[in-house]
Design a protein around this motif. Structure first.
Motif, mmCIF file in Angstrom:
data_model
loop_
_atom_site.group_PDB
_atom_site.id
_atom_site.type_symbol
_atom_site.label_atom_id
_atom_site.label_comp_id
_atom_site.label_asym_id
_atom_site.label_seq_id
_atom_site.Cartn_x
_atom_site.Cartn_y
_atom_site.Cartn_z
ATOM 1 N N GLU A 58 -2.713 -17.330 -5.366
ATOM 2 C CA GLU A 58 -4.153 -17.096 -5.230
ATOM 3 C C GLU A 58 -4.431 -15.648 -4.816
ATOM 4 N N ALA A 116 -0.580 -11.942 -10.176
ATOM 5 C CA ALA A 116 -0.373 -13.394 -10.162
ATOM 6 C C ALA A 116 0.844 -13.786 -10.988
ATOM 7 N N ARG A 126 -4.091 -13.608 -7.940
ATOM 8 C CA ARG A 126 -5.291 -13.708 -8.786
ATOM 9 C C ARG A 126 -6.418 -12.835 -8.250
ATOM 10 N N THR A 127 -6.535 -12.799 -6.930
ATOM 11 C CA THR A 127 -7.556 -11.941 -6.323
ATOM 12 C C THR A 127 -7.262 -10.479 -6.609
ATOM 13 N N LYS A 154 -12.056 -12.387 -2.962
ATOM 14 C CA LYS A 154 -12.870 -12.806 -4.101
ATOM 15 C C LYS A 154 -14.362 -12.635 -3.805
ATOM 16 N N ASP A 166 -5.629 -9.316 -9.149
ATOM 17 C CA ASP A 166 -5.914 -9.093 -10.565
ATOM 18 C C ASP A 166 -7.413 -8.890 -10.804
ATOM 19 N N ALA A 167 -8.229 -9.676 -10.115
ATOM 20 C CA ALA A 167 -9.679 -9.553 -10.272
ATOM 21 C C ALA A 167 -10.152 -8.172 -9.809
ATOM 22 N N SER A 193 0.382 -8.093 -14.111
ATOM 23 C CA SER A 193 -0.411 -9.069 -13.376
ATOM 24 C C SER A 193 0.259 -9.378 -12.043
#
Length: 228
Positions: A201, A222, A204-205, A139, A207-208, A220
């Motif tokens: 988590e 996540a 999510r990283t 992140k 995905d970012a 996705s």
């Protein structure tokens, strides 16, 4: 006549001196302004890279190295990996069979000395911390630099590693419990959940990074971290 010649010679000399002074002052002024412009100008490198661009590239390189180092720490398993499957990274990421957790857990416990449960609990905490560290470094990287496809692959590898560790640790705890060790079902469930949170988590990283690379992701990461 001679006097006129002398006067003419003197006037010519005066003019020459004046011209020389004028030219000298012009050259001096040009030199001064030229030096000033050199001192105030920002030097550039070939390809249009200035000092700020070089500093930005150096910072990105350091950030990327920290992300890779975080993955390497996660991959320092306390057991020797047992590869008995040819499944690819996509299968491991989004579900399906993988290397046998039973075989890896058995090899892991066989190598332990002393109180296995104490060592396993300590290793669980260390691996969880390493997984969260990869997510945090990822992140930080996505905020600090323009991501590359290799950054996404780094996070993918971390997800695969964390999924495998979750399976092996859960299996190792189950084996200890079957052999009369002080391990409850609640503890095994809690370890799985802790890994689920770390894997989420990491997803999510990923995905970012995917958003920065290609826009909104089709699948996705996540959303595909199945808990079990």
């Amino acid at each position: 006549m001679a006097r006129n010649v002398v006067l003419g010679h003197q006037q010519l000399t005066i003019r020459v001196v004046r011209i020389f002074r004028f030219v000298s002052l012009g050259v001096l002024a040009l030199a001064v302004t030229g030096c000033a412009s050199v001192e105030l100008s920002m030097p550039t490198l070939p390809g249009g890279f200035g000092a700020e661009k070089v500093a930005e590239n150096d910072a990105s390189t350091r950030q990327r190295e920290e992300l890779v180092d975080a993955l390497e720490r996660l991959e320092q398993r306390p057991w020797t990996p047992v590869s008995d499957s040819d499944d690819g990274i996509v299968t491991l990421l989004f579900g399906g069979a993988g290397p046998s957790p039973q075989a890896q857990a058995e090899a892991y416990l066989t190598a332990l000395e002393g109180q296995p449960i104490t060592v396993v609990r300590r290793d669980v905490e260390a691996t969880l911390a390493a997984a969260w560290n990869v997510a945090h470094e990822g992140k930080d990287a996505v905020r600090a630099m323009q991501p590359l496809p290799s950054d996404l692959r780094t996070i993918e590898s971390a997800i695969v590693e964390a999924r495998q560790c979750r399976l092996v640790y859960a299996e190792a705890l189950s084996m200890i419990a079957k052999n009369g060790g002080n391990v409850s079902r609640d503890e095994i469930r809690r370890v799985k959940e802790q890994f689920n949170q770390a894997i989420l988590e990491l997803g999510r990283t990923a995905d970012a990074i995917q958003v920065r690379l290609d826009g909104e992701p089709v699948n996705s990461y996540a959303g595909n971290q199945t808990a079990f």
